[in-house]
Motif scaffolding. Structure first.
Motif, PDB file in Angstrom:
ATOM      1  N   THR A 164      51.037  32.174 -10.995  1.00 26.85           N
ATOM      2  CA  THR A 164      50.006  31.146 -10.838  1.00 26.85           C
ATOM      3  C   THR A 164      50.499  29.878 -11.537  1.00 26.85           C
ATOM      4  N   PRO A 165      49.773  28.769 -11.411  1.00 24.31           N
ATOM      5  CA  PRO A 165      50.166  27.556 -12.143  1.00 24.31           C
ATOM      6  C   PRO A 165      50.187  27.746 -13.662  1.00 24.31           C
ATOM      7  N   LYS A 166      49.522  28.801 -14.155  1.00 23.78           N
ATOM      8  CA  LYS A 166      49.486  29.049 -15.593  1.00 23.78           C
ATOM      9  C   LYS A 166      50.630  29.950 -16.080  1.00 23.78           C
ATOM     10  N   GLY A 192      66.271  36.723 -11.987  1.00 26.09           N
ATOM     11  CA  GLY A 192      66.689  35.545 -12.734  1.00 26.09           C
ATOM     12  C   GLY A 192      66.640  34.279 -11.901  1.00 26.09           C
ATOM     13  N   GLU A 193      67.101  34.367 -10.668  1.00 26.87           N
ATOM     14  CA  GLU A 193      67.093  33.196  -9.785  1.00 26.87           C
ATOM     15  C   GLU A 193      65.664  32.785  -9.441  1.00 26.87           C
ATOM     16  N   LYS A 197      64.098  29.150 -10.420  1.00 25.98           N
ATOM     17  CA  LYS A 197      63.535  28.325  -9.350  1.00 25.98           C
ATOM     18  C   LYS A 197      62.105  27.893  -9.677  1.00 25.98           C
ATOM     19  N   ASN A 198      61.354  28.772 -10.338  1.00 29.03           N
ATOM     20  CA  ASN A 198      59.945  28.491 -10.594  1.00 29.03           C
ATOM     21  C   ASN A 198      59.664  28.014 -12.019  1.00 29.03           C
ATOM     22  N   ASN A 199      60.744  27.679 -12.744  1.00 28.67           N
ATOM     23  CA  ASN A 199      60.610  27.118 -14.092  1.00 28.67           C
ATOM     24  C   ASN A 199      59.827  28.043 -15.017  1.00 28.67           C
ATOM     25  N   ILE A 200      60.190  29.313 -14.975  1.00 28.02           N
ATOM     26  CA  ILE A 200      59.518  30.333 -15.785  1.00 28.02           C
ATOM     27  C   ILE A 200      60.480  30.843 -16.861  1.00 28.02           C
ATOM     28  N   TRP A 201      60.013  30.860 -18.097  1.00 30.04           N
ATOM     29  CA  TRP A 201      60.803  31.404 -19.195  1.00 30.04           C
ATOM     30  C   TRP A 201      60.973  32.913 -19.012  1.00 30.04           C
ATOM     31  N   VAL A 225      72.865  34.449 -14.194  1.00 33.38           N
ATOM     32  CA  VAL A 225      72.235  33.199 -13.749  1.00 33.38           C
ATOM     33  C   VAL A 225      72.394  32.175 -14.884  1.00 33.38           C
ATOM     34  N   PRO A 226      73.537  31.518 -14.954  1.00 35.95           N
ATOM     35  CA  PRO A 226      73.829  30.625 -16.081  1.00 35.95           C
ATOM     36  C   PRO A 226      72.763  29.553 -16.324  1.00 35.95           C
ATOM     37  N   GLY A 227      72.071  29.137 -15.279  1.00 35.50           N
ATOM     38  CA  GLY A 227      71.047  28.121 -15.438  1.00 35.50           C
ATOM     39  C   GLY A 227      69.896  28.543 -16.337  1.00 35.50           C
ATOM     40  N   LEU A 228      69.787  29.855 -16.599  1.00 37.23           N
ATOM     41  CA  LEU A 228      68.714  30.365 -17.445  1.00 37.23           C
ATOM     42  C   LEU A 228      68.983  30.179 -18.936  1.00 37.23           C
TER      43      LEU A 228
END
Length: 399
Positions: A164-166, A192-193, A197-201, A225-228
């Motif tokens: 959800t948005p939260k 991980g991807e 993609k969804n900006n989730i920690w 997933v190095p971007g993490l």
């Protein structure tokens, strides 16, 4: 009347795993032949070279004093080297905070990134402490259940349906406590991807990383997933790998700003970890893994033994785990049946019945998510496994 206990603390549930273990030990102390499958700790002694390092450390006056909150520099450096060796993940010492066991790292991770009202996706079955730490941090745990038909592994589709948005974070644990399930490389990468993609920690608990069987692997998320790297906190420690549960040394690895903030929190909460324990951890991490591998061989043998024996019990269905030292059978086929005059309808009632009738302690599924399951730790002797599971089989079979 003003409540004596704060609502925040009153809402915390007792650790079910520790409660079961304590009850089993109390009954044993009273002379009853209880066999306990509740404890989440190796039954082996800490390796001798680690104990010797700790004994030597007690004679050094510097270890009698306060040291830096984030950990002894030598230990943080050892964690950097160990993380490269075991995970091929390159970090620096200022990305490491040494804590009083992995449990403190879990709490501090949530406390550092979660605000009131934030949602944390929590795959279920889950370790009993996770939801309580989320609650303490002001967040809301959103449970996502994967049953035995999925080998207790959630899918990206399930995660997406719960987002959800939260949604602020996802708790990820592989190998899993309580199920022993292990995500494949493909599954880890996909999760991980999706999170990136969804900006989730992601808070990733890697405490069981060395307890793997049948060729399973447990790759670290930021490696796949190095971007993490900028939105992932890794939890680890010496407890399970080196049979050091009582030494209380864990750590968290994360982005520098998160580690700095968590260090500030710890400076007011517990300060530094015992220096003697830190010196022991240095010895563990810089030594070889021979003792770890020996324990792994024993755990693997016990794993196969307990799975085979449990699957002989009518109404029990036990998947074969690929990690940790737990099995998590479904007992739904037993619920509703009358056993010695009692008819358990939940796994909690069944666990109580088993303890009272045949003096075997297991943790009910309600501690980890939905009812219908029992967790057995096979961090115990082969003889206890045979005797304990045999008692349960006789109880269920004879009714």
């Amino acid at each position: 009347m003003t409540p004596r206990i704060s609502s925040r603390i009153a809402a915390i549930a007792e650790s079910a795993t520790l409660a079961v273990d304590a009850k089993a030990k109390a009954l044993k102390a009273a002379g009853r032949p209880v066999i306990g499958f509740g404890a989440g700790e190796p039954d082996f002694p800490t390796p001798a070279y680690v104990v010797e390092a700790a004994a030597a450390a007690t004679q050094v006056v510097a270890n009698h004093r306060y040291t830096p909150t984030p950990g002894l520099p030598e230990l943080r450096d050892a964690i950097v080297v160990k993380t490269k060796r075991d995970s091929n993940y390159l970090i620096t010492a200022d990305q490491v905070l040494v804590t009083n066991g992995g449990k403190q790292s879990v709490y501090q991770a949530f406390a550092t990134i979660i605000d009131a009202g934030d949602e944390v996706l929590l795959p279920s079955p889950f370790w009993t402490t996770y939801p309580e730490c989320i609650k303490l941090a002001g967040g809301k745990a959103v449970e996502i259940f994967a049953d035995e038909t999925q080998n207790y592994l959630v899918t990206v589709e399930q995660l997406e349906a719960a987002r959800t948005p939260k949604t602020k974070a996802l708790l990820f644990c592989s190998p899993s406590n309580p199920t022993g399930s292990v995500y494949s490389v493909e599954q880890v990468k996909a999760i991980g991807e999706w999170a990136l993609k969804n900006n989730i920690w992601i808070i990733s608990d890697e405490i069981y990383e060395h307890l793997l069987y049948d060729g399973a692997t447990a790759p670290s998320l930021p490696v796949l997933v190095p971007g993490l790297a900028d939105s992932c906190i890794i939890i680890n420690g010496v407890a399970k790998t080196y049979a050091m549960t009582g030494w209380r040394v864990g750590w968290m690895i994360g982005p520098k700003d998160v580690i700095k903030a968590a260090t500030n929190l710890q400076s007011h909460m517990t300060s530094n970890v015992s220096n003697v324990s830190q010196r022991a951890a240095i010895a563990a991490l810089t030594g070889n893994l021979d003792a770890v591998h020996e324990m792994g061989v024993a755990f693997d043998r016990r794993r196969k033994l307990i799975v085979d024996l449990i699957n002989e019990i009518p109404g029990f269905v036990c998947p074969t785990p690929q990690g940790a030292f737990y099995v998590y059978p479904s007992v739904k086929g037993v619920l509703g049946k009358t056993i010695r005059g009692k008819t358990p309808t939940t796994s909690a009632e069944l666990a109580t019945l088993i303890l009272e009738e045949v003096e075997v302690a297991a943790v009910p599924g309600e501690a980890f998510g939905p009812s219908g399951y029992l967790r057995f730790s096979y961090a115990t002797s082969d003889a206890d496994i045979v005797e304990g599971i045999g008692r349960i089989k006789k109880l269920i079979t004879e009714g």
